[in-house]
Design a protein around this motif. Sequence first.
Motif, mmCIF file in Angstrom:
data_model
loop_
_atom_site.group_PDB
_atom_site.id
_atom_site.type_symbol
_atom_site.label_atom_id
_atom_site.label_comp_id
_atom_site.label_asym_id
_atom_site.label_seq_id
_atom_site.Cartn_x
_atom_site.Cartn_y
_atom_site.Cartn_z
ATOM 1 N N VAL A 75 -83.757 -23.274 24.791
ATOM 2 C CA VAL A 75 -82.903 -22.433 23.956
ATOM 3 C C VAL A 75 -81.745 -21.914 24.808
ATOM 4 C CG1 VAL A 75 -82.752 -20.321 22.588
ATOM 5 C CG2 VAL A 75 -84.821 -21.748 22.476
ATOM 6 N N ALA A 76 -80.541 -22.083 24.301
ATOM 7 C CA ALA A 76 -79.340 -21.618 24.992
ATOM 8 C C ALA A 76 -78.605 -20.594 24.154
ATOM 9 C CB ALA A 76 -78.413 -22.787 25.308
ATOM 10 N N VAL A 77 -78.166 -19.530 24.799
ATOM 11 C CA VAL A 77 -77.292 -18.522 24.184
ATOM 12 C C VAL A 77 -75.899 -18.707 24.761
ATOM 13 C CG1 VAL A 77 -76.792 -16.061 23.987
ATOM 14 C CG2 VAL A 77 -79.156 -16.876 23.806
ATOM 15 N N ILE A 136 -81.381 -20.544 28.714
ATOM 16 C CA ILE A 136 -80.044 -20.731 29.274
ATOM 17 C C ILE A 136 -79.101 -19.698 28.678
ATOM 18 C CG2 ILE A 136 -78.063 -22.318 29.416
ATOM 19 C CD1 ILE A 136 -80.160 -24.619 28.938
ATOM 20 N N LEU A 137 -78.285 -19.089 29.526
ATOM 21 C CA LEU A 137 -77.233 -18.188 29.066
ATOM 22 C C LEU A 137 -75.897 -18.710 29.579
ATOM 23 C CD1 LEU A 137 -76.043 -15.555 27.873
ATOM 24 C CD2 LEU A 137 -76.574 -14.452 30.072
ATOM 25 N N PRO A 179 -85.070 -20.620 34.195
ATOM 26 C CA PRO A 179 -83.911 -19.837 33.747
ATOM 27 C C PRO A 179 -82.620 -20.250 34.456
ATOM 28 C CG PRO A 179 -85.223 -18.563 35.291
ATOM 29 C CD PRO A 179 -85.976 -19.836 35.052
ATOM 30 N N SER A 180 -81.550 -20.305 33.674
ATOM 31 C CA SER A 180 -80.257 -20.695 34.244
ATOM 32 C C SER A 180 -79.137 -19.945 33.546
ATOM 33 C CB SER A 180 -80.040 -22.204 34.099
ATOM 34 O OG SER A 180 -78.781 -22.599 34.609
ATOM 35 N N ILE A 181 -78.215 -19.422 34.335
ATOM 36 C CA ILE A 181 -77.028 -18.748 33.809
ATOM 37 C C ILE A 181 -75.797 -19.517 34.260
ATOM 38 C CG2 ILE A 181 -75.614 -16.652 33.878
ATOM 39 C CD1 ILE A 181 -78.166 -15.051 34.265
ATOM 40 N N LEU A 182 -74.871 -19.720 33.336
ATOM 41 C CA LEU A 182 -73.616 -20.383 33.644
ATOM 42 C C LEU A 182 -72.466 -19.485 33.198
ATOM 43 C CD1 LEU A 182 -72.277 -22.985 34.682
ATOM 44 C CD2 LEU A 182 -72.351 -23.853 32.343
#
Length: 278
Positions: free
Chosen positions: A12-14, A90-91, A154-157
Motif C-alpha cells: 500500500v502506497a500513500v 510506502i509514503l 517501510p519506505s519513504i520517498l
Amino acid sequence: MIPIHDNLKGRVAVITGGSGILCSEMARELARQGVKVAILNRNAEKGREIVDSIQEAGGTALAVAADVLDRTSLEQAKKEIVDQFGRIDILINGAGGNHPDAVTDPESYDEQEEGKTFFDLDENGFSNVFSTNFTGTFLATQVFGKELLKTGTPSILNLSSMSSYSPLTKVPAYSAAKASINNFTMWLAVHFAETGMRVNAIAPGFFLTTQNRDLLLNEDGSHTARSTKIITATPMKRFGKPEDLLGAMLFLVDESCSGFVTGTTIQVDGGFMAYSGV
C-alpha cells in the motif's frame, strides 16, 4: 514497458499531492505493479480522476482529501486508508509547489527595473511555499511513519528538485524548501536506519508541469528565454517526461533492488547537474 516488480504486489502506497502531473504518473505505475494506492489532495475530486484511470486499468486506488499542513486531516486520512487497505508500506511526499507571491520578476536585482524584486516578496507567500514543501513533508512523515514501521518493508520517498543543489533565480522560497528536503531526507534515513525504514528522495530535473508551464512556454508553445537557458544547460536537450521518473521510483521503493540504499537523493535531470556549461 517497465518490468513488473513482483516484490511490490499487494503493498500500500500513500502519495501526497497525488493528482499532480508527476505524482499521478507515479501512482499509475505503482498500481500497475500491483500496489494499492491512496492519493491525497486537498481536493478529493482531483484525486478521484486519477483513481478512475487506475481502476479502469485494473488497479486498486483510493482518493482521500487531506491537507499536508493540517495534522488532524492527515490523521483522518490515515484512518481511512488503514480501514480500507489494512496497512501502509510506502509514503511518497509529493505535495509541494510554488506560488506567485514568492517569485521575483527579475532574475537579479536592479533598482531601476520594474516588477517585483526580492524586497517586494510577500512574507505570507514565502512562508506558505516553504511550509507546503517542507513542513508538509515533515507532518506527513510523522503521521504515516508510525504505520510504516508496523510493516516489514517501510519506505519513504521525498520529492526534491534541481533547485535544492544550486538555487534557481526568481524562486528563493521554493529553492530553500527543496534544499531542506535533501537535508531532512538524510536526517530521517539516519534516525530510522536501525528500524529498517529507508528514506530517499528523487530530484527531478526540468519537467513541464501545471505550475511552471507559464514560466517555460510562451502562449504559442515556444520556449521562453528562461526555458532556452534550461535546455542549453541540459545535455540531453529536452525537458523530462513524467515517465522518466518511474525507474528511479521503483528502484528506491523496492528493497529487493535498493535494500542498502537510504539517505540518498537521485537526480533525474538529463545531465543538468553534471554539466559545467563548457
